[in-house]
Design a protein around this motif. Sequence first.
Motif, PDB file in Angstrom:
ATOM      1  N   TYR A   1      78.807  46.944 -54.451  1.00 30.59           N
ATOM      2  CA  TYR A   1      80.132  46.330 -54.478  1.00 30.59           C
ATOM      3  C   TYR A   1      80.474  45.761 -53.105  1.00 30.59           C
ATOM      4  O   TYR A   1      80.000  46.245 -52.082  1.00 30.59           O
ATOM      5  CB  TYR A   1      81.193  47.365 -54.854  1.00 30.59           C
ATOM      6  N   LEU A   2      81.335  44.774 -53.109  1.00 33.21           N
ATOM      7  CA  LEU A   2      81.911  44.273 -51.870  1.00 33.21           C
ATOM      8  C   LEU A   2      83.413  44.150 -52.098  1.00 33.21           C
ATOM      9  O   LEU A   2      83.850  43.315 -52.893  1.00 33.21           O
ATOM     10  CB  LEU A   2      81.317  42.925 -51.470  1.00 33.21           C
ATOM     11  N   GLN A   3      84.166  45.030 -51.448  1.00 31.53           N
ATOM     12  CA  GLN A   3      85.622  44.984 -51.529  1.00 31.53           C
ATOM     13  C   GLN A   3      86.131  44.058 -50.441  1.00 31.53           C
ATOM     14  O   GLN A   3      85.860  44.290 -49.262  1.00 31.53           O
ATOM     15  CB  GLN A   3      86.204  46.390 -51.357  1.00 31.53           C
ATOM     16  N   LEU A   4      86.864  43.046 -50.844  1.00 36.23           N
ATOM     17  CA  LEU A   4      87.382  42.052 -49.915  1.00 36.23           C
ATOM     18  C   LEU A   4      88.896  42.220 -49.820  1.00 36.23           C
ATOM     19  O   LEU A   4      89.619  41.997 -50.800  1.00 36.23           O
ATOM     20  CB  LEU A   4      87.075  40.634 -50.399  1.00 36.23           C
ATOM     21  N   ASN A   5      89.370  42.626 -48.675  1.00 34.03           N
ATOM     22  CA  ASN A   5      90.811  42.809 -48.436  1.00 34.03           C
ATOM     23  C   ASN A   5      91.291  41.857 -47.350  1.00 34.03           C
ATOM     24  O   ASN A   5      90.504  41.331 -46.578  1.00 34.03           O
ATOM     25  CB  ASN A   5      91.107  44.243 -48.023  1.00 34.03           C
ATOM     26  N   SER A   6      92.593  41.657 -47.311  1.00 34.10           N
ATOM     27  CA  SER A   6      93.212  40.797 -46.289  1.00 34.10           C
ATOM     28  C   SER A   6      92.503  39.453 -46.212  1.00 34.10           C
ATOM     29  O   SER A   6      92.158  38.979 -45.121  1.00 34.10           O
ATOM     30  CB  SER A   6      93.180  41.502 -44.933  1.00 34.10           C
ATOM     31  N   LEU A   7      92.300  38.860 -47.356  1.00 32.86           N
ATOM     32  CA  LEU A   7      91.521  37.628 -47.418  1.00 32.86           C
ATOM     33  C   LEU A   7      92.211  36.476 -46.702  1.00 32.86           C
ATOM     34  O   LEU A   7      93.451  36.367 -46.703  1.00 32.86           O
ATOM     35  CB  LEU A   7      91.246  37.258 -48.864  1.00 32.86           C
ATOM     36  N   LYS A   8      91.391  35.626 -46.099  1.00 30.58           N
ATOM     37  CA  LYS A   8      91.858  34.460 -45.353  1.00 30.58           C
ATOM     38  C   LYS A   8      91.245  33.205 -45.987  1.00 30.58           C
ATOM     39  O   LYS A   8      90.182  33.282 -46.606  1.00 30.58           O
ATOM     40  CB  LYS A   8      91.411  34.561 -43.901  1.00 30.58           C
ATOM     41  N   PRO A   9      91.885  32.069 -45.798  1.00 32.59           N
ATOM     42  CA  PRO A   9      91.296  30.832 -46.346  1.00 32.59           C
ATOM     43  C   PRO A   9      89.865  30.595 -45.870  1.00 32.59           C
ATOM     44  O   PRO A   9      89.046  30.056 -46.618  1.00 32.59           O
ATOM     45  CB  PRO A   9      92.252  29.752 -45.834  1.00 32.59           C
ATOM     46  N   GLU A  10      89.566  31.024 -44.661  1.00 30.32           N
ATOM     47  CA  GLU A  10      88.204  30.832 -44.141  1.00 30.32           C
ATOM     48  C   GLU A  10      87.175  31.737 -44.807  1.00 30.32           C
ATOM     49  O   GLU A  10      85.982  31.616 -44.539  1.00 30.32           O
ATOM     50  CB  GLU A  10      88.168  31.017 -42.620  1.00 30.32           C
ATOM     51  N   ASP A  11      87.605  32.645 -45.645  1.00 25.61           N
ATOM     52  CA  ASP A  11      86.671  33.457 -46.432  1.00 25.61           C
ATOM     53  C   ASP A  11      86.199  32.726 -47.690  1.00 25.61           C
ATOM     54  O   ASP A  11      85.330  33.224 -48.410  1.00 25.61           O
ATOM     55  CB  ASP A  11      87.322  34.778 -46.858  1.00 25.61           C
ATOM     56  N   THR A  12      86.780  31.563 -47.942  1.00 20.38           N
ATOM     57  CA  THR A  12      86.370  30.777 -49.097  1.00 20.38           C
ATOM     58  C   THR A  12      84.902  30.393 -48.991  1.00 20.38           C
ATOM     59  O   THR A  12      84.465  29.830 -47.988  1.00 20.38           O
ATOM     60  CB  THR A  12      87.229  29.502 -49.208  1.00 20.38           C
ATOM     61  N   ALA A  13      84.130  30.755 -50.006  1.00 15.91           N
ATOM     62  CA  ALA A  13      82.687  30.522 -49.987  1.00 15.91           C
ATOM     63  C   ALA A  13      82.094  30.970 -51.316  1.00 15.91           C
ATOM     64  O   ALA A  13      82.764  31.636 -52.117  1.00 15.91           O
ATOM     65  CB  ALA A  13      82.032  31.316 -48.856  1.00 15.91           C
ATOM     66  N   VAL A  14      80.846  30.610 -51.512  1.00 10.58           N
ATOM     67  CA  VAL A  14      80.057  31.222 -52.578  1.00 10.58           C
ATOM     68  C   VAL A  14      79.415  32.467 -51.985  1.00 10.58           C
ATOM     69  O   VAL A  14      78.762  32.394 -50.943  1.00 10.58           O
ATOM     70  CB  VAL A  14      78.989  30.264 -53.116  1.00 10.58           C
ATOM     71  N   TYR A  15      79.620  33.587 -52.642  1.00  7.61           N
ATOM     72  CA  TYR A  15      79.092  34.858 -52.174  1.00  7.61           C
ATOM     73  C   TYR A  15      77.836  35.214 -52.966  1.00  7.61           C
ATOM     74  O   TYR A  15      77.860  35.207 -54.203  1.00  7.61           O
ATOM     75  CB  TYR A  15      80.139  35.945 -52.324  1.00  7.61           C
ATOM     76  N   TYR A  16      76.778  35.516 -52.228  1.00  2.00           N
ATOM     77  CA  TYR A  16      75.499  35.848 -52.828  1.00  2.00           C
ATOM     78  C   TYR A  16      75.137  37.298 -52.564  1.00  2.00           C
ATOM     79  O   TYR A  16      75.274  37.792 -51.437  1.00  2.00           O
ATOM     80  CB  TYR A  16      74.387  34.970 -52.250  1.00  2.00           C
ATOM     81  N   CYS A  17      74.638  37.940 -53.581  1.00  3.26           N
ATOM     82  CA  CYS A  17      74.087  39.286 -53.459  1.00  3.26           C
ATOM     83  C   CYS A  17      72.573  39.168 -53.343  1.00  3.26           C
ATOM     84  O   CYS A  17      71.959  38.290 -53.984  1.00  3.26           O
ATOM     85  CB  CYS A  17      74.461  40.098 -54.684  1.00  3.26           C
ATOM     86  N   ALA A  18      71.975  40.033 -52.539  1.00  4.01           N
ATOM     87  CA  ALA A  18      70.536  39.944 -52.326  1.00  4.01           C
ATOM     88  C   ALA A  18      69.907  41.318 -52.237  1.00  4.01           C
ATOM     89  O   ALA A  18      70.503  42.250 -51.681  1.00  4.01           O
ATOM     90  CB  ALA A  18      70.249  39.164 -51.053  1.00  4.01           C
ATOM     91  N   GLY A  19      68.696  41.429 -52.777  1.00  5.26           N
ATOM     92  CA  GLY A  19      67.935  42.660 -52.706  1.00  5.26           C
ATOM     93  C   GLY A  19      66.941  42.624 -51.569  1.00  5.26           C
ATOM     94  O   GLY A  19      66.147  41.677 -51.454  1.00  5.26           O
ATOM     95  N   HIS A  20      66.983  43.633 -50.725  1.00  3.38           N
ATOM     96  CA  HIS A  20      66.111  43.696 -49.554  1.00  3.38           C
ATOM     97  C   HIS A  20      64.673  43.991 -49.974  1.00  3.38           C
ATOM     98  O   HIS A  20      64.423  44.598 -51.010  1.00  3.38           O
ATOM     99  CB  HIS A  20      66.632  44.798 -48.633  1.00  3.38           C
ATOM    100  N   ARG A  21      63.741  43.573 -49.120  1.00  5.11           N
ATOM    101  CA  ARG A  21      62.329  43.861 -49.383  1.00  5.11           C
ATOM    102  C   ARG A  21      62.011  45.338 -49.221  1.00  5.11           C
ATOM    103  O   ARG A  21      61.068  45.852 -49.832  1.00  5.11           O
ATOM    104  CB  ARG A  21      61.449  43.062 -48.414  1.00  5.11           C
ATOM    105  N   PHE A  22      62.794  46.013 -48.360  1.00  2.00           N
ATOM    106  CA  PHE A  22      62.531  47.416 -48.063  1.00  2.00           C
ATOM    107  C   PHE A  22      63.817  48.236 -48.132  1.00  2.00           C
ATOM    108  O   PHE A  22      64.823  47.759 -48.644  1.00  2.00           O
ATOM    109  CB  PHE A  22      61.887  47.525 -46.677  1.00  2.00           C
ATOM    110  N   GLY A  23      63.765  49.438 -47.565  1.00  2.00           N
ATOM    111  CA  GLY A  23      64.894  50.344 -47.713  1.00  2.00           C
ATOM    112  C   GLY A  23      65.937  50.262 -46.629  1.00  2.00           C
ATOM    113  O   GLY A  23      67.034  50.777 -46.799  1.00  2.00           O
TER     114      GLY A  23
END
Length: 122
Positions: free
Chosen positions: A78-100
């Motif tokens: 999860y990613l909890q986004l609080n106190s959002l600002k206009p500059e937070d506008t974006a496409v948010y991508y989730c990614a799986g790491h190669r390792f731990g």
Amino acid sequence: QVHVVESGGGLVQAGGSLRLSCTASGRTFSRYAMGWFRQAPGKERVFVASISYSDTYYADSVKGRFTISRDNAKNTVYLQLNSLKPEDTAVYYCAGHRFGWASVLESDYAYWGQGTQVTVSS
């Protein structure tokens, strides 16, 4: 094959909150770090936050406002986004790491979701 799927984006007013979710399937979820990146219009994709079994990292621009967490039983980060600002506008991508271990480098992540749009109005 590993599949990563994000959800939870949307339109919110400045100062508001959103929670993004990301499910990953196809490997033992708990063994790998996960990360969030974002790409604003006309800009490169940048690191936002990452989480391993025991560590979390944040970009300076979101520290104190965003919180990354994971539920290994649900194969979800999860990613909890609080106190959002206009500059937070974006496409948010989730990614799986190669390792731990968690990291900030995009090249360390092998599996990517399609992205979810977050728009913050002023």
